[in-house]
Design an enzyme around this catalytic site. Sequence first.
Site, PDB file in Angstrom:
ATOM      1  N   ARG A 128      76.930  78.300   7.173  1.00 20.55           N
ATOM      2  CA  ARG A 128      75.672  78.436   6.436  1.00 20.55           C
ATOM      3  C   ARG A 128      74.926  77.108   6.474  1.00 20.55           C
ATOM      4  O   ARG A 128      75.444  76.077   6.083  1.00 20.55           O
ATOM      5  CB  ARG A 128      75.921  78.839   4.980  1.00 20.55           C
ATOM      6  N   GLU A 148      72.265  70.483   4.383  1.00 22.24           N
ATOM      7  CA  GLU A 148      73.575  70.293   5.017  1.00 22.24           C
ATOM      8  C   GLU A 148      73.917  71.523   5.832  1.00 22.24           C
ATOM      9  O   GLU A 148      73.276  72.573   5.707  1.00 22.24           O
ATOM     10  CB  GLU A 148      74.660  70.065   3.958  1.00 22.24           C
ATOM     11  N   ASN A 150      77.263  73.926   6.566  1.00 26.13           N
ATOM     12  CA  ASN A 150      78.622  74.230   6.105  1.00 26.13           C
ATOM     13  C   ASN A 150      79.405  74.970   7.182  1.00 26.13           C
ATOM     14  O   ASN A 150      78.962  76.024   7.649  1.00 26.13           O
ATOM     15  CB  ASN A 150      78.563  75.108   4.860  1.00 26.13           C
ATOM     16  N   SER A 155      79.861  80.332   1.170  1.00 26.34           N
ATOM     17  CA  SER A 155      80.033  81.355   0.141  1.00 26.34           C
ATOM     18  C   SER A 155      78.802  82.236  -0.053  1.00 26.34           C
ATOM     19  O   SER A 155      77.727  81.970   0.487  1.00 26.34           O
ATOM     20  CB  SER A 155      80.393  80.676  -1.175  1.00 26.34           C
ATOM     21  N   LYS A 290      79.150  65.407   6.254  1.00 25.14           N
ATOM     22  CA  LYS A 290      77.827  64.776   6.129  1.00 25.14           C
ATOM     23  C   LYS A 290      77.691  63.586   7.072  1.00 25.14           C
ATOM     24  O   LYS A 290      76.584  63.235   7.499  1.00 25.14           O
ATOM     25  CB  LYS A 290      77.588  64.337   4.689  1.00 25.14           C
ATOM     26  N   LYS A 348      75.668  60.527  -0.561  1.00 22.34           N
ATOM     27  CA  LYS A 348      76.632  61.635  -0.464  1.00 22.34           C
ATOM     28  C   LYS A 348      77.972  61.209   0.122  1.00 22.34           C
ATOM     29  O   LYS A 348      78.012  60.600   1.191  1.00 22.34           O
ATOM     30  CB  LYS A 348      76.076  62.733   0.448  1.00 22.34           C
ATOM     31  N   GLU A 352      82.679  68.708  -0.198  1.00 20.62           N
ATOM     32  CA  GLU A 352      82.035  70.018  -0.229  1.00 20.62           C
ATOM     33  C   GLU A 352      82.233  70.633  -1.605  1.00 20.62           C
ATOM     34  O   GLU A 352      83.107  70.225  -2.355  1.00 20.62           O
ATOM     35  CB  GLU A 352      82.681  70.935   0.814  1.00 20.62           C
ATOM     36  N   GLY A 353      81.424  71.645  -1.886  1.00 15.73           N
ATOM     37  CA  GLY A 353      81.667  72.439  -3.088  1.00 15.73           C
ATOM     38  C   GLY A 353      80.789  72.063  -4.266  1.00 15.73           C
ATOM     39  O   GLY A 353      80.903  72.656  -5.333  1.00 15.73           O
ATOM     40  N   ARG A 431      69.274  80.389  -3.393  1.00 17.34           N
ATOM     41  CA  ARG A 431      69.799  79.957  -4.699  1.00 17.34           C
ATOM     42  C   ARG A 431      68.689  79.245  -5.435  1.00 17.34           C
ATOM     43  O   ARG A 431      67.938  78.464  -4.837  1.00 17.34           O
ATOM     44  CB  ARG A 431      70.983  79.011  -4.513  1.00 17.34           C
TER      45      ARG A 431
HETATM   46  P1  ADP Z   1      77.827  70.274  -0.994  1.00 15.18           P
HETATM   47  O1  ADP Z   1      78.493  70.320   0.342  1.00 15.18           O
HETATM   48  O2  ADP Z   1      78.697  69.726  -2.062  1.00 15.18           O
HETATM   49  O3  ADP Z   1      77.189  71.581  -1.352  1.00 15.18           O
HETATM   50  P2  ADP Z   1      75.097  69.310  -0.583  1.00 15.18           P
HETATM   51  O4  ADP Z   1      74.700  68.354   0.449  1.00 15.18           O
HETATM   52  O5  ADP Z   1      74.703  70.729  -0.349  1.00 15.18           O
HETATM   53  O6  ADP Z   1      76.669  69.177  -0.830  1.00 15.18           O
HETATM   54  O7  ADP Z   1      74.502  68.829  -1.964  1.00 15.18           O
HETATM   55  C1  ADP Z   1      74.652  69.590  -3.161  1.00 15.18           C
HETATM   56  C2  ADP Z   1      73.283  69.899  -3.758  1.00 15.18           C
HETATM   57  O8  ADP Z   1      72.577  68.681  -3.993  1.00 15.18           O
HETATM   58  C3  ADP Z   1      72.368  70.717  -2.870  1.00 15.18           C
HETATM   59  O9  ADP Z   1      72.606  72.100  -3.032  1.00 15.18           O
HETATM   60  C4  ADP Z   1      70.984  70.295  -3.352  1.00 15.18           C
HETATM   61  O10 ADP Z   1      70.625  71.011  -4.522  1.00 15.18           O
HETATM   62  C5  ADP Z   1      71.204  68.845  -3.730  1.00 15.18           C
HETATM   63  N1  ADP Z   1      70.815  67.980  -2.599  1.00 15.18           N
HETATM   64  C6  ADP Z   1      71.598  67.591  -1.583  1.00 15.18           C
HETATM   65  N2  ADP Z   1      70.918  66.827  -0.706  1.00 15.18           N
HETATM   66  C7  ADP Z   1      69.669  66.738  -1.178  1.00 15.18           C
HETATM   67  C8  ADP Z   1      68.485  66.077  -0.732  1.00 15.18           C
HETATM   68  N3  ADP Z   1      68.470  65.347   0.387  1.00 15.18           N
HETATM   69  N4  ADP Z   1      67.358  66.198  -1.484  1.00 15.18           N
HETATM   70  C9  ADP Z   1      67.365  66.920  -2.628  1.00 15.18           C
HETATM   71  N5  ADP Z   1      68.445  67.555  -3.106  1.00 15.18           N
HETATM   72  C10 ADP Z   1      69.594  67.478  -2.398  1.00 15.18           C
HETATM   73 MG    MG Z   2      78.610  71.902   1.715  1.00 13.63          MG
HETATM   74 MG    MG Z   3      75.659  72.525  -0.371  1.00 15.81          MG
END
Ligand code: ADP
Ligand code: MG
Ligand code: MG
Length: 455
Positions: A128, A148, A150, A155, A290, A348, A352-353, A431
């Site tokens: 995803r 990102e 995945n 999920s 990442k 970051k 994950e998660g 979401r």
């Molecule tokens: P994970 O793998 O833990 O889901 P993400 O990179 O998806 O990590 O980050 C978790 C959440 O943080 C995302 O769903 C988003 O809401 C927020 N987020 C992540 N990166 C950004 C970004 N560059 N700008 C704004 N919000 C972000």
């Molecule tokens: Mg992720």
């Molecule tokens: Mg995410």
Amino acid sequence: MSFFPEYPPNLSNDNLQSLQELAIDWSLSHGLVIRPPTNLALSNNSSVMHAPISLFPSPFPKKTFYQAIELQPVFNLLFHKLSRNHEFITQVIEEVTKVDDFIDELYKIYLKIKEEGIAQPISLGLHRSDYLLHVPQDASEANVLQVEFNTISSSFSSLSFLTGELHRYLLESTKYFNSSELLKIDSLPLNDAMTSFPKGIAKAHELYGSPNHKIHIIRKTLAEIDQQGKLDPETHALIIDDKEISVTYFRSGYAPELHPTKKEWDARLLIERSKSIKCPTVAYQLVGTKKVQQVLAMPGVLEKYVTNATDAKKLRASFAGLYPLDSSSEGEAAVKLALENPERFVMKPQREGGGNNIYTKDIPPKLLEISTSERSSYILMDLIQPPSMRNIILRQGELVKGEMISELGIYGVFIGNDDVIVNEIGGHLLRTKGRETNEGGVATGFAVIDSPLLV
Ligand code: ADP
Ligand code: MG
Ligand code: MG
């Protein structure tokens, strides 16, 4: 910036209450449900409650929605290629292993299998790719920016389909009380997410050479697999409960806390050694970090692996600014930038998660707290600031109104070895979360499941 100020339409309390009741009844009777938190659960895990959802679908620009969908097969193929590129994995991951024990354990398994020889050339990717909408001054130039990609345990494919169906049902049965011109059935896109992942698994099962009848599914923890699983010494078949396992699909294994003892790591190694088709392989998991996303964004790197210039250009247009935080000169410059303008960034780790990122004003203290070498386990990313809009969410039976932002996910299904066997778009997820919330996870309690209303 607020998108669609007239949305959601103003409804009387009676009408809202009708929608609320219909949404709850529909959810409970169609499996749009989750297990309740422990304080609300019946004994023996025997109860469910409606999933956290939005009452209205959220407006999303049609053009950018289809742009995101178009990127998926290109990303699918890119990550497959990277997962098979030993030089790339070594170069990118090795530095992280020095300061991140979880990645180090995965990498050790990766190296061991590389040395022993890979028993199963085919891998299955159920991915995803997540995006936030970016709207510049000229709103006609809106585009999606990737949050990102995945590659493990992606999920909500089934709940996202069901939420789309719920919104379709509410619209068909109530017309949302004729309250908005935007709310039209043709503006709710179809979503394959309910069937795309199971079809991918079934295809992998067939490619394994399994007899063509009903597919038997067993569900085990990693610790149980360690205890009950074994390898056929000759064929390398994975055997559990006297059954040969054709496909190993992970709904766990994406975080350190899911490997509390050595047993879980032994199970990972056992699976990786086996001939079963893995979703994902450890290599796929490693290229989903990442760090890899950040390296791909460096000048010329993506273009090395996506040789079709048009495709590379499309993918690059979806990249937000990404920076290393290591000891390179780019890393040093990024640290300086983050200390001076933290409000522009998110930091970051390789996790994950949800719930792991460090945002804006929290970045400088974190950078100063950790050692220079530890910085290599993080990356820095431009904070994407999507436009907000209003919606009403339904959570544990109660309606909550608010200013929201939405994150679009596009599912991908890929099966390949040296050749591409399946490369498909697998539906979508929307979401939605309160504008003030940094993180976006539904499982972690920050967000609700929504569906797009294309405008
Ligand atoms: P994970 O793998 O833990 O889901 P993400 O990179 O998806 O990590 O980050 C978790 C959440 O943080 C995302 O769903 C988003 O809401 C927020 N987020 C992540 N990166 C950004 C970004 N560059 N700008 C704004 N919000 C972000
Ligand atoms: Mg992720
Ligand atoms: Mg995410």
